[in-house]
Every structure is written in structure tokens, then in C-alpha cells.
Design a protein around this motif. Structure first.
Motif, PDB file in Angstrom:
ATOM      1  N   ILE A   1       0.843  -1.203   0.000  1.00  0.00           N
ATOM      2  CA  ILE A   1       0.000   0.000   0.000  1.00  0.00           C
ATOM      3  C   ILE A   1       0.876   1.249   0.000  1.00  0.00           C
ATOM      4  O   ILE A   1       1.717   1.418   0.890  1.00  0.00           O
ATOM      5  CB  ILE A   1      -0.932   0.004   1.229  1.00  0.00           C
ATOM      6  CG1 ILE A   1      -1.789  -1.264   1.206  1.00  0.00           C
ATOM      7  CG2 ILE A   1      -1.817   1.246   1.236  1.00  0.00           C
ATOM      8  CD1 ILE A   1      -2.174  -1.733   2.571  1.00  0.00           C
ATOM      9  N   ALA A   2       0.666   2.097  -0.981  1.00  0.00           N
ATOM     10  CA  ALA A   2       1.348   3.397  -1.023  1.00  0.00           C
ATOM     11  C   ALA A   2       0.301   4.450  -0.709  1.00  0.00           C
ATOM     12  O   ALA A   2      -0.533   4.775  -1.559  1.00  0.00           O
ATOM     13  CB  ALA A   2       1.955   3.636  -2.399  1.00  0.00           C
ATOM     14  N   PRO A   3       0.320   4.956   0.554  1.00  0.00           N
ATOM     15  CA  PRO A   3      -0.740   5.895   0.945  1.00  0.00           C
ATOM     16  C   PRO A   3      -0.683   7.197   0.154  1.00  0.00           C
ATOM     17  O   PRO A   3       0.349   7.542  -0.428  1.00  0.00           O
ATOM     18  CB  PRO A   3      -0.450   6.165   2.423  1.00  0.00           C
ATOM     19  CG  PRO A   3       0.525   5.139   2.862  1.00  0.00           C
ATOM     20  CD  PRO A   3       1.276   4.737   1.638  1.00  0.00           C
TER      21      PRO A   3
ATOM     22  N   ASN B   1       8.086   6.365  -1.262  1.00  0.00           N
ATOM     23  CA  ASN B   1       6.812   5.951  -0.676  1.00  0.00           C
ATOM     24  C   ASN B   1       6.268   4.716  -1.408  1.00  0.00           C
ATOM     25  O   ASN B   1       5.810   3.753  -0.788  1.00  0.00           O
ATOM     26  CB  ASN B   1       5.826   7.131  -0.802  1.00  0.00           C
ATOM     27  CG  ASN B   1       4.606   6.981   0.080  1.00  0.00           C
ATOM     28  OD1 ASN B   1       4.727   6.594   1.229  1.00  0.00           O
ATOM     29  ND2 ASN B   1       3.446   7.299  -0.460  1.00  0.00           N
ATOM     30  N   LEU B   2       6.382   4.760  -2.719  1.00  0.00           N
ATOM     31  CA  LEU B   2       5.910   3.643  -3.539  1.00  0.00           C
ATOM     32  C   LEU B   2       6.843   2.438  -3.394  1.00  0.00           C
ATOM     33  O   LEU B   2       6.395   1.293  -3.300  1.00  0.00           O
ATOM     34  CB  LEU B   2       5.845   4.117  -5.003  1.00  0.00           C
ATOM     35  CG  LEU B   2       5.255   3.181  -6.048  1.00  0.00           C
ATOM     36  CD1 LEU B   2       3.858   2.718  -5.648  1.00  0.00           C
ATOM     37  CD2 LEU B   2       5.179   3.899  -7.398  1.00  0.00           C
TER      38      LEU B   2
ATOM     39  N   CYS C   1       8.602   1.593  -0.845  1.00  0.00           N
ATOM     40  CA  CYS C   1       8.367   0.926   0.450  1.00  0.00           C
ATOM     41  C   CYS C   1       7.214  -0.074   0.329  1.00  0.00           C
ATOM     42  O   CYS C   1       7.224  -1.134   0.953  1.00  0.00           O
ATOM     43  CB  CYS C   1       8.049   1.960   1.532  1.00  0.00           C
ATOM     44  SG  CYS C   1       9.472   2.914   2.072  1.00  0.00           S
ATOM     45  N   ALA C   2       6.211   0.295  -0.468  1.00  0.00           N
ATOM     46  CA  ALA C   2       5.064  -0.601  -0.649  1.00  0.00           C
ATOM     47  C   ALA C   2       5.438  -1.817  -1.474  1.00  0.00           C
ATOM     48  O   ALA C   2       4.894  -2.904  -1.289  1.00  0.00           O
ATOM     49  CB  ALA C   2       3.918   0.161  -1.308  1.00  0.00           C
TER      50      ALA C   2
END
Lengths: 296, 444
Positions: free
Chosen positions: A77-79, A141-142, A144-145
Motif C-alpha cells: 500500500i502506497a498511501p 513511498n511507492l 516501500c510498498a
């Protein structure tokens, strides 16, 4: 792979999500398109079990409770908001989230290397995240997902607030993931992104899912016909022989087959100085469905 | 467990990179401890500077006046200098001396006699130092007491004075006859008593006891026996016997307070990180990771717990270097663990008192200052008025300090540690549960 039925979530009198049903297939890139406040993020949060729906059900990979750790291990999940530890380096952020997903040892080292390369951050791996540009933070961020290599990726507005270069980088990442057969749920309020990346698109507005299909089918169903706008070399003697509206040397008309119609007019002696064909898109679909522009 | 450790390590790593936070956790409390310890030292164990400077002018130059000056010099609180009276008065007027004492001529003739009218000592005090003047009057009385004792130790010296007073009374025509009879009778009785005493002293001297004269050196107004706390408590155990129950260095008192400041700064820091995680979105990311909420909270708690242990260990290490003598290492470990547990709970509660980092930080520090103020972190509880002492029961700082002091210098038994440790653990558990529930509610 992800199945949701009649999801509903309200906060007081505000109905954030109202009777939304989705069915996302394996290997598909599925878009949730809608303006800010349409209910896209709330829907994603219910799909991953971060928010409990007031009613309705969610099934992920056959499991009915997405909040269970073993189910979440299969979800990347990339918030929407960049959720990173600013005082950790890019490498430390990746390693931290990797460990939380159970990736350890040599595999963690390999995956961190892969993620840094994937996000184009190898040179800045030891810099703290707070020193990154907005686009670099989005990519991290992406990444990490993606680090635990989940079969399903949920991207919540991954290009919000990034520069065009980083945006293109993110598009390329999604297209590579698509080629690798990853199932992607992609929310956006940019119809160009949905049109470029998504196999199917669900259009949401004010908590409701208005329609869901492939982009051509949506356009065919709700989009207007292509519009030709042309400037003539000289005014025609009898404007009634031309389709659409004529004002002096300006011509504007709708047609299902713009190329054929332009060729027919040329053969009939009309000389065009310039012409432009405006193809229907998701913007027009949204306009048809809601009576408002997507960017309002 | 792996996820909890991962979360805790992450928090510790982030904390270690916050230089301002580290200053408030380690440097600021250390400065506090050293500052208050230094102040404490000036009031306690170290040799005190003589604080009241007094000039004495001896116009009598008799044995008794010299004895009086000697007694004043012996008093630790007085710094005596001898000047002519004009110079002494001038020094006091300029504020260089607190007071001057002028001993009049004829002082030695009657000084130490509790009857009769002696020439008055003249005392001049700087008006700005009236309180010290009052203390000085008490010290003059103390010195005069020695003169009285001297008179009683030598009855032969007193008898001529008594006889002269009998004669003066007989010739005093202003005194009513009845009163004259009573006073003369009293003075003759005293003279008779002194005569008997003189014979006894003489007989003892002839018997060879040359050291005895008058009432002898054993004359005392009250007999006082000074006892130490450890002998009164009947404790005489182990290598630390005889030194427990009282601070042995000024740092013994200032360092537990300083440690608590460090601990509280640590707690505030972690409370802010919880708020920061919520506002920065990382808490959401943890929430959707394949771990439970218990893991997240336990990770945060573990990091805070380890930090508190580190703060106490480092501060105690520094304290030992500069002179703290630890009474019970075992109880110190117990006190540290209980303090850490209590503070983890407090951290969790503090983390939900605001929605943003700023509000949590502001409110958190307000709570810390309040708890330190009432808990003895700023001023030792012993100096506080009764209502503040009562309020201190609600401050975890008070119980933390008490448990640390119990291990460092109060010489607590394990049973005596149960109260502070129990309060720390109990209050910490309650705070943690409340904080965790509020966090879960606002997060959903």
C-alpha cells in the motif's frame, strides 16, 4: 483478487462511501477515478481493513478479513500522503518497512537494493528522507510498498503534487509492474493517468460508484462524439452544405468518423487552412455522468 | 516480538538523531543536577563560610570581657574583627560589616551575674540586615551563658559581689522595708550557699582532685546525647551499615531529581513521536502493515522503556563518577525498572492529549513542569508547604525520586520500596490503558 460488495461508510451525516461494489481481477490495473472527496481513499482504506465499513463486505485473495496480518502481507500500500520517517535515510526506511512485512536477512538486502534501483534513489540511499525532493519522496513511498514484492499493489493518488519528471517516472514504474503481472488498484483524479494506465476504470463521485468498465467502453457509453474544429481558407458560398456550425471561415461539427468526414469535405472542394479533432475522453464521460467537470 | 523490536529500534534511532531532544534528555538534566547539587553543597556538608561579620570593641579589657570575645570567636557563624568603635560603626554604616558590639568599661565586674545591673553591651546593626541582627542577639546570649557558667564555677569570686549587694540594699532608702528584708534574706542565703560550696571545693582540692573546681566541668543546663539514624533504627548490616539513611554527598539529593528531569524529557519526546506519527501518516502505514495494534503500541513502549533505562544508567554513571555512593545497586535496578514502566504509561497518556505535535509537546511539557514542581523535581519536598506535599502524591516524579533515593541513600528495605514502586507501576498501567484506548478510538 479483490472483491467488495455494497460497501458503505459514513461519518455523522456525511456519507463518504455509498453502496460501492468492485471486482478486481488478478493481473489487472484497476483505476478509481474521481475528484477529491469522491470517496476513493475511504474505499481503499476499507479494502485493506484500515477502516471498518458500516455495511458491506470485502474479500482479498479469498480472505474475508483484510486486517489479518497474513492477508496484509500480500498487500502493498502506497498511501496518498507520503508516509516516511523523515529522520531515517531512504535505505533505512525501506529496511524498516521490509522487516515489518517479514522480509529479513539476505533477502531484505536484495529487496532493498532492488527498491532503491527501482525508485532511482541509489545515489541518495544514505540521505535522510527529509532531504529528498517531493518526487523522490513519492518514489520512495511507492518503493516501500513494493519492497516485500506483494501480489497486489494499492496506490492512492501516487502522483499528487509531484513534478512532471517524477510523474513520468511513476508511470513507468506502474507500467513495468503491469507487465510483471501485478494486480494494481490505482486511485487518481487525473483522467489522463487513468486513461493511460488502467485496464478498467471505476468512476466515483460523492461516495457513489457511477460506472465501471474499460476506457473505450465508458467513452462509448457516456462520452460525446468526436468534435472537429476547422479554419477554412475562404468562406463557402452556401454554408448549408457544411455540417455543424459555420461562422465566417470557422467550422465546428460533431461526427462519429472525423477522418472520413474531413476527406469527404475536401473532395467536395472545401479547402482547410487548419483543423483539429477533439476525441472524447474520460473527462467527457465524467461530465456526462455528473454534470460537472472532473477538475471542478 | 521481532516486529516490536523493529519498531523500537526505529524509534530509538530517530530519537538519537534529534539533537535538541538529546540535549533535553541528557545535557539539561545533568546541568540541573550539577547546579542544584552545588547549591545543596553550600548548605550542607562543605565547610560553611562565616556569614555574619561583626566588629567588637573591648573597652573593658577584663578577664570576663576577653572570655566573652573568645566565645564569640568560637561561634562558627560569626566572623569577628576588633576595631575602635568609631571605625566599627563606620564599617557597619557602609555595609561592610553586619554589626558591631561595644563592650563597656566595668563589664567584667558584673558580667555573668544573673542579679544586679551590669553595664549594657552596645549593639549596632545594619538596618538592611535585621534578621542577621536578631540571630546575633541570640549568639550574644549564648556567649553570655558561658560567663554565667564561669561565675558559678568560681564561688569565691561571687561572694564579694553578693556582700556588696547586701550592703547596697541595706542603704537603699527607696526600697520598701518588707521588700528589703526579703531581698537581703535571699542574698544571705546565696552567700551561705556559696560559702558551703567553697568549703567543699577546697576540701576536694586538698584531697588531690585538682581538676575539680566549683560545679566542675560536668555542669550542664541540659544533658543531650546525639544519636545517628542508623543506630536509632538498629540497622547494622553489610558493607553499607552506618552510612544509610542520610545523603552523603550533595549529589545524592540533586541527582535523583536530575534523573527524573531526564526521564520526563524522554517521556515528552516519545509522546511527541506518537503525535508526529499520526500527523505524518506513518502511523497509518503501521496500521495497515501486517502487524497488530498491540505490536505498534508495544514497540513504542519498548523504545520509551529502553530510553528511560538508558537515561537513568547514564546519569547514575555520571553521578557515581562525581561522588554519589550507591547504597543498593539491586534496589536501584528495581527503582529504575519501575520508574521506566510508570513513565511508559505516562508517555502513552500524554501522546493523546493533543492532535498535533505542537499541542502534545506544549501540553506535555506543562505536565512535566507541573509534576516536577509538585513532585520535588525543582525544590526538595522537605521545603514545601503542607498542601504542596499533599499534591505531590499525584506526581509520578515524587514516586520516581523516592524510589531512586530509597536505593541511593535512604537505605530502603525491599518492603519499603513496594509503595513507590507499586504506585509507579499501577499509575503507569492505568495511564497506558487510558492512552491506548483513546488512541484506538481517535484512530478509528
Amino acid at each position: 483478487m479483490i472483491h467488495a460488495e455494497h460497501l458503505r461508510k459514513s461519518y455523522g451525516t456525511l456519507v463518504a462511501v455509498d453502496d460501492v461494489s468492485l471486482d478486481i481481477k488478478r493481473g489487472e490495473t484497476f483505476g478509481l477515478l474521481g475528484p477529491n472527496g469522491a470517496g476513493k481513499s475511504t474505499t481503499i482504506h476499507m479494502l485493506v481493513g484500515a477502516i471498518r465499513p458500516d455495511s458491506g463486505s470485502v474479500t482479498v485473495n479469498g480472505a474475508s478479513d483484510p486486517s489479518r496480518p497474513e492477508v496484509r502481507r500480500g498487500l502493498g500500500i502506497a498511501p496518498q500522503r507520503v508516509a516516511l520517517y523523515e529522520d531515517l535515510t531512504g535505505q533505512e526506511n525501506l529496511a524498516f518497512f521490509g522487516r515489518l512485512y517479514g522480509v529479513t536477512g539476505k533477502r531484505l538486502t536484495e529487496r532493498v537494493e532492488w527498491a532503491l534501483d527501482f525508485a532511482g534513489l541509489k545515489d541518495r540511499r544514505h540521505s535522510r528522507a527529509k532531504t529528498y525532493s517531493g518526487g523522490m519522496q513519492r518514489r520512495l513511498n511507492l518503493a516501500c510498498a513494493l519492497l516485500p514484492s506483494p501480489p497486489i499493489l494499492l496506490c492512492d493518488e501516487p502522483t499528487a503534487g509531484v513534478d512532471p519528471q517524477s510523474r513520468n517516472h511513476i508511470f513507468e514504474i506502474i507500467e513495468r509492474l503491469k507487465q510483471d503481472g501485478l494486480t494494481v488498484l490505482y486511485t487518481t483524479h487525473y483522467m489522463e493517468e487513468a486513461q493511460r494506465l488502467c485496464d478498467r476504470v471505476a468512476i466515483m463521485d460523492r461516495g457513489k460508484l457511477l460506472d465501471c468498465d474499460t476506457v473505450p467502453n465508458l467513452i462509448a457509453r457516456h462520452g460525446r462524439r468526436p468534435v472537429v474544429t476547422a479554419e477554412l481558407e475562404r468562406p463557402v458560398n452556401d454554408p448549408s452544405t457544411l455540417p455543424g456550425q459555420v461562422e465566417g471561415t470557422s467550422l465546428r461539427f460533431e461526427t462519429e468518423k472525423p477522418v472520413e468526414e474531413l476527406m469527404r469535405l475536401t473532395r467536395a472542394g472545401v479547402v482547410f487552412k487548419t483543423f483539429h479533432v477533439d476525441q472524447p475522453d474520460l473527462e467527457s464521460v465524467f461530465l456526462t455522468l455528473t454534470g460537472r467537470s472532473l477538475r471542478d | 516480538m521481532g516486529a516490536i523490536v523493529t519498531l523500537a529500534v526505529k524509534d530509538l534511532r530517530i530519537m538519537s538523531r534529534d539533537l535538541l531532544g538529546m540535549f533535553f534528555i541528557f545535557v539539561f538534566p545533568l546541568v540541573m543536577g550539577l547546579l542544584f547539587g552545588t547549591i545543596q553543597a553550600s548548605f550542607s556538608d562543605q565547610p560553611q563560610e562565616k556569614s555574619i561579620s561583626v566588629a567588637v570593641t573591648d573597652n573593658d579589657a577584663s578577664d570576663m570581657s576577653r572570655l566573652f570575645v573568645e566565645q564569640l570567636i568560637k561561634l562558627e557563624s560569626l566572623s569577628i574583627q576588633q576595631f575602635p568603635v568609631e571605625q566599627a560603626a563606620d564599617q557597619v554604616r557602609k555595609g561592610k560589616l553586619t554589626a558591631f558590639i561595644e563592650i563597656p568599661k566595668g563589664f567584667g565586674e558584673t558580667a555573668g551575674l544573673i542579679w544586679g545591673k551590669a553595664p549594657a553591651l552596645r549593639l549596632g546593626v545594619d538596618p538592611a540586615r535585621a534578621a542577621e541582627g536578631a540571630m546575633l542577639e541570640g549568639m550574644i546570649m549564648q556567649a553570655m551563658g558561658v560567663l554565667i557558667q564561669k561565675r558559678f564555677m568560681n564561688p569565691a569570686d561571687m561572694r564579694p559581689q553578693i556582700n556588696r549587694m547586701i550592703e547596697e540594699t541595706a542603704s537603699d532608702t527607696d526600697m520598701p522595708p518588707v521588700q528589703r528584708t526579703i531581698v537581703q534574706g535571699l542574698l544571705r542565703s546565696v552567700d551561705g550557699f556559696l560559702a558551703t560550696m567553697e568549703e567543699q571545693v577546697d576540701a576536694l582540692s586538698k584531697a588531690g582532685d585538682g581538676q575539680t573546681s566549683g560545679f566542675g566541668p560536668s555542669m550542664e543546663i541540659a544533658r543531650i546525647e546525639k544519636v545517628s539514624l542508623e543506630s536509632a533504627a538498629g540497622n547494622d548490616r553489610g558493607p553499607f551499615a552506618g552510612i544509610r539513611g542520610r545523603p552523603r554527598s550533595p549529589w545524592d539529593i540533586s541527582f535523583p531529581s536530575a534523573i527524573m528531569w531526564g526521564v520526563m524529557a524522554c517521556v515528552a519526546g516519545f509522546a511527541v513521536t506518537v503525535a508526529k506519527e499520526r500527523t505524518a501518516g506513518t502511523f497509518f502505514r503501521l496500521k495497515i502493515a501486517p502487524i497488530t495494534r498491540t505490536h505498534v503500541l508495544a514497540g513504542k513502549a519498548l523504545a520509551c522503556f529502553v530510553s528511560v533505562l538508558a537515561v537513568v544508567a547514564i546519569m547514575m554513571g555520571l553521578g557515581l563518577i562525581i561522588g554519589i555512593q550507591l547504597t543498593s545497586p539491586g534496589l536501584l535496578i528495581l527503582a529504575t525498572v519501575c520508574t521506566a514502566l510508570g513513565m511508559v504509561g505516562l508517555m502513552m497518556l500524554m501522546s493523546v492529549i493533543g492532535r498535533t505535535e505542537q499541542s502534545v509537546s506544549g501540553a506535555g511539557w506543562a505536565i512535566i513542569v507541573f509534576m516536577c514542581m509538585f513532585g520535588g523535581g525543582m525544590v526538595p519536598l522537605a521545603f514545601m508547604p503542607a498542601f504542596m506535599k499533599n499534591m505531590s502524591h499525584f506526581s509520578l516524579v515524587k514516586w520516581g525520586i523516592l524510589s531512586l533515593e530509597g536505593a541511593i541513600w535512604r537505605g530502603f528495605e525491599l518492603s519499603e520500596m513496594l509503595l513507590p514502586c507499586g504506585v509507579l507501576i499501577g499509575a503507569g498501567a492505568v495511564c497506558f490503558v487510558i492512552g491506548a484506548r483513546i488512541l484506538a478510538r481517535v484512530d478509528d
